[in-house]
Design a protein around this motif. Sequence first.
Motif, PDB file in Angstrom:
ATOM      1  N   TYR A  46       0.858  -1.188   0.000  1.00 53.72           N
ATOM      2  CA  TYR A  46       0.000   0.000   0.000  1.00 53.72           C
ATOM      3  C   TYR A  46       0.891   1.233   0.000  1.00 53.72           C
ATOM      4  O   TYR A  46       1.767   1.376   0.862  1.00 53.72           O
ATOM      5  N   LEU A  90       0.466  -4.845   3.504  1.00 54.18           N
ATOM      6  CA  LEU A  90      -0.779  -5.283   4.129  1.00 54.18           C
ATOM      7  C   LEU A  90      -0.903  -6.788   3.946  1.00 54.18           C
ATOM      8  O   LEU A  90      -0.652  -7.316   2.862  1.00 54.18           O
ATOM      9  N   ILE A 102      -6.618  -8.276   9.219  1.00 61.29           N
ATOM     10  CA  ILE A 102      -5.645  -7.570   8.393  1.00 61.29           C
ATOM     11  C   ILE A 102      -4.577  -6.952   9.279  1.00 61.29           C
ATOM     12  O   ILE A 102      -4.873  -6.438  10.361  1.00 61.29           O
ATOM     13  N   ILE A 113      -0.557  -4.751   9.313  1.00 62.43           N
ATOM     14  CA  ILE A 113       0.300  -3.795   8.616  1.00 62.43           C
ATOM     15  C   ILE A 113       1.744  -4.027   9.020  1.00 62.43           C
ATOM     16  O   ILE A 113       2.041  -4.281  10.192  1.00 62.43           O
ATOM     17  N   PHE A 159      -7.595   3.150   4.254  1.00 64.53           N
ATOM     18  CA  PHE A 159      -6.461   2.688   5.067  1.00 64.53           C
ATOM     19  C   PHE A 159      -6.668   3.046   6.533  1.00 64.53           C
ATOM     20  O   PHE A 159      -6.319   2.258   7.429  1.00 64.53           O
ATOM     21  N   ILE A 201      -8.131   0.582   9.165  1.00 65.31           N
ATOM     22  CA  ILE A 201      -7.301  -0.452   9.782  1.00 65.31           C
ATOM     23  C   ILE A 201      -6.683   0.064  11.070  1.00 65.31           C
ATOM     24  O   ILE A 201      -6.553  -0.673  12.053  1.00 65.31           O
TER      25      ILE A 201
END
Length: 358
Positions: free
Chosen positions: A276, A285, A300, A302, A353, A356
């Motif tokens: 991303y 991600l 999810i 990061i 984004f 998240i």
Amino acid sequence: MKYFLSFFLLAATILKAQTPIPDRVNGLSQLDLFNVKMKSNVACYRIPALVVANNGDLIAAIDERGPSCADLKANDNINIVMRKSRDNGKTWTDIRTIVDYPLGKSASDPSFINDSKTGAIFMFYNYMDLIKEKDIYYLHVVKSMDNGESWSEPEDITSQISKPEWHGDFKFITSGKGTQTASGVLLHTLVNLKHGVFVFGSSDHGKTWFLRDTPLKPADESKIIELSDGSWMVNSRVNSPGMRYVHISKNQGKSWTSKPELALPDPACNAAIIRYKSKNINCLLFVNAESKDTRKNLSIKISYDEGKTWSKGKTIYAGSAAYSDLVVMKNGDIGLLFEKNEYSENVFLSFPFQWITN
């Protein structure tokens, strides 16, 4: 063999508005894109794949399985179908068939690579003739040069990305997607359950394909991504012990270092990893069924340091969830398609984004 290769008729390409399912997934509206109630004589839809074309169109592909939900070597009627969105997943076209073989021959496990330099979209799949060559896997690709409106005749690339001595082996291209490096090389992964996972790709925009004959172990269905320093990273499903494995190559696949990834619990299931990038953010991600032993709790995570560490993660759906795929859409939001509720639904949802990290 029946292929839908002509341009879609104007009337058929008009986007059909879909009403979001009343139930929301963790506050996000969802659309069930592929459900057996939509067509007769379909046992299930499985193995989702997503790609964004150069013009921003969003394409979702999946196995259309009938009369049973069995996998390729036990199912003589699997076709690959798609739906398309031109408005970042708000509305979608009707289901369209990309590959449709006669009864007795099946195509399964779609996966995409979008060549951003040429506009070509490659869709790979695994093929079997269960009448003449049961249990013999062939590896095919079709290509679209018009953002998924039409598709080429299938090309058998088995001889380019496999080895003659693997003819009878259980081998298949990983579903979901491959990737393209900064220099334009196309990369993907091939699983041979006897010998390991192998990277294959193309240095000439899909005219020819190569195999890196260096096996990755342990590994099953795997995703490859290029890191910021040019290294290749393969993130792998393994069938034990309840976590992902990561493989890194600093010499374009000639050699690899491998390690278990304790921060990514996994119940032996396919997953998705993408990059991303925005004005102020450059990260990875990762989405999977975050559980050591059960396909549930789609989450999810990061990584801001190229996969060295991962965030705690955010649950997208706590219930039954399996295969999934991720994209970054033209509006900057993240699109997700995943198998939900014991493979009975294939749900698309999207989020910015910031969702998240909230």
